[in-house]
Design an enzyme around this catalytic site. Sequence first.
Site, PDB file in Angstrom:
ATOM      1  N   GLY A   1      77.069  28.327   2.400  1.00 22.58           N
ATOM      2  CA  GLY A   1      78.293  27.625   2.759  1.00 22.58           C
ATOM      3  C   GLY A   1      78.341  27.441   4.258  1.00 22.58           C
TER       4      GLY A   1
ATOM      5  N   GLN B   1      82.248  26.055  12.222  1.00 21.86           N
ATOM      6  CA  GLN B   1      81.011  26.763  12.545  1.00 21.86           C
ATOM      7  C   GLN B   1      80.006  25.889  13.293  1.00 21.86           C
ATOM      8  OE1 GLN B   1      80.648  28.391   8.340  1.00 21.86           O
ATOM      9  NE2 GLN B   1      79.741  30.023   9.593  1.00 21.86           N
TER      10      GLN B   1
ATOM     11  N   CYS C   1      78.111  36.144   7.286  1.00 24.46           N
ATOM     12  CA  CYS C   1      78.530  34.856   7.839  1.00 24.46           C
ATOM     13  C   CYS C   1      77.492  34.390   8.844  1.00 24.46           C
ATOM     14  CB  CYS C   1      79.897  35.021   8.505  1.00 24.46           C
ATOM     15  SG  CYS C   1      80.549  33.519   9.242  1.00 24.46           S
ATOM     16  N   LEU C   2      77.172  33.101   8.819  1.00 20.84           N
ATOM     17  CA  LEU C   2      76.200  32.554   9.767  1.00 20.84           C
ATOM     18  C   LEU C   2      76.683  32.684  11.209  1.00 20.84           C
ATOM     19  CD1 LEU C   2      75.134  29.314   7.833  1.00 20.84           C
ATOM     20  CD2 LEU C   2      73.916  31.502   7.959  1.00 20.84           C
TER      21      LEU C   2
ATOM     22  N   HIS D   1      85.656  32.052   1.211  1.00 18.38           N
ATOM     23  CA  HIS D   1      85.096  32.399   2.520  1.00 18.38           C
ATOM     24  C   HIS D   1      85.115  31.177   3.444  1.00 18.38           C
ATOM     25  CE1 HIS D   1      82.167  34.567   5.215  1.00 18.38           C
ATOM     26  NE2 HIS D   1      81.920  33.311   5.545  1.00 18.38           N
ATOM     27  N   GLU D   2      84.635  30.045   2.929  1.00 19.96           N
ATOM     28  CA  GLU D   2      84.593  28.828   3.747  1.00 19.96           C
ATOM     29  C   GLU D   2      86.000  28.292   4.018  1.00 19.96           C
ATOM     30  OE1 GLU D   2      81.904  28.242   5.277  1.00 19.96           O
ATOM     31  OE2 GLU D   2      80.767  29.624   4.019  1.00 19.96           O
TER      32      GLU D   2
ATOM     33  N   HIS E   1      87.484  29.875   6.936  1.00 19.20           N
ATOM     34  CA  HIS E   1      87.014  29.312   8.203  1.00 19.20           C
ATOM     35  C   HIS E   1      87.902  28.162   8.673  1.00 19.20           C
ATOM     36  CE1 HIS E   1      83.413  31.355   9.463  1.00 19.20           C
ATOM     37  NE2 HIS E   1      82.876  31.261   8.259  1.00 19.20           N
TER      38      HIS E   1
END
Length: 184
Positions: free
Chosen positions: A45, A50, A96-97, A138-139, A142
């Site tokens: 994701g 991000q 998380c990235l 999760h996304e 963000h």
Amino acid sequence: MIYPIVAYGHPVLKTRGKDLEKGEIDLGALVDDMFETMYNANGVGLAAPQIGKSLRLFVIDTDPIEEEGEPQVKQAFINPEILEEEGEEWAFEEGCLSIPNIREDVDRKPNIRIKYFDENWEEHEKEFDGFVARVIQHEYDHIEGVLFTDHVSAFKKRILKGKLANISKGKVTADYKMLFPLKK
């Protein structure tokens, strides 16, 4: 085009994204770039914040999640709104990235109902459950300016404080290009 991933500590990650208007940007190109960026970083994701864009947009592709009975979903979510979250919360270790090399248990409800537009501006209202619902939540966090670390206990946050500070300074190893807010 592969974008650098914005690292922990950048203000865009703590800002609620703005709604997109039809025709405002080349949405198809941005969605394609986000998938390319996500795949380059081996993610499932990626949200617009991000990559430094404070927009209500995220993409997911759960194909790499190898859970028995889990559907594979590849989708862009534009101006999403979670309408319902149901069920008994369950903990799962998330990463998380934007916060490489840190994973923590996060409690989330297993069933969601969400309304969103796809990249063709077609409106959908769908229900998701299990890991797919977790990735979406999760996304979605963000684009609301919330990180998975915001869901952990105050004690865990104190333990992670130094590691998170190092990430924002660029003192971390990642297999993808990153943008660090405090790197000198």
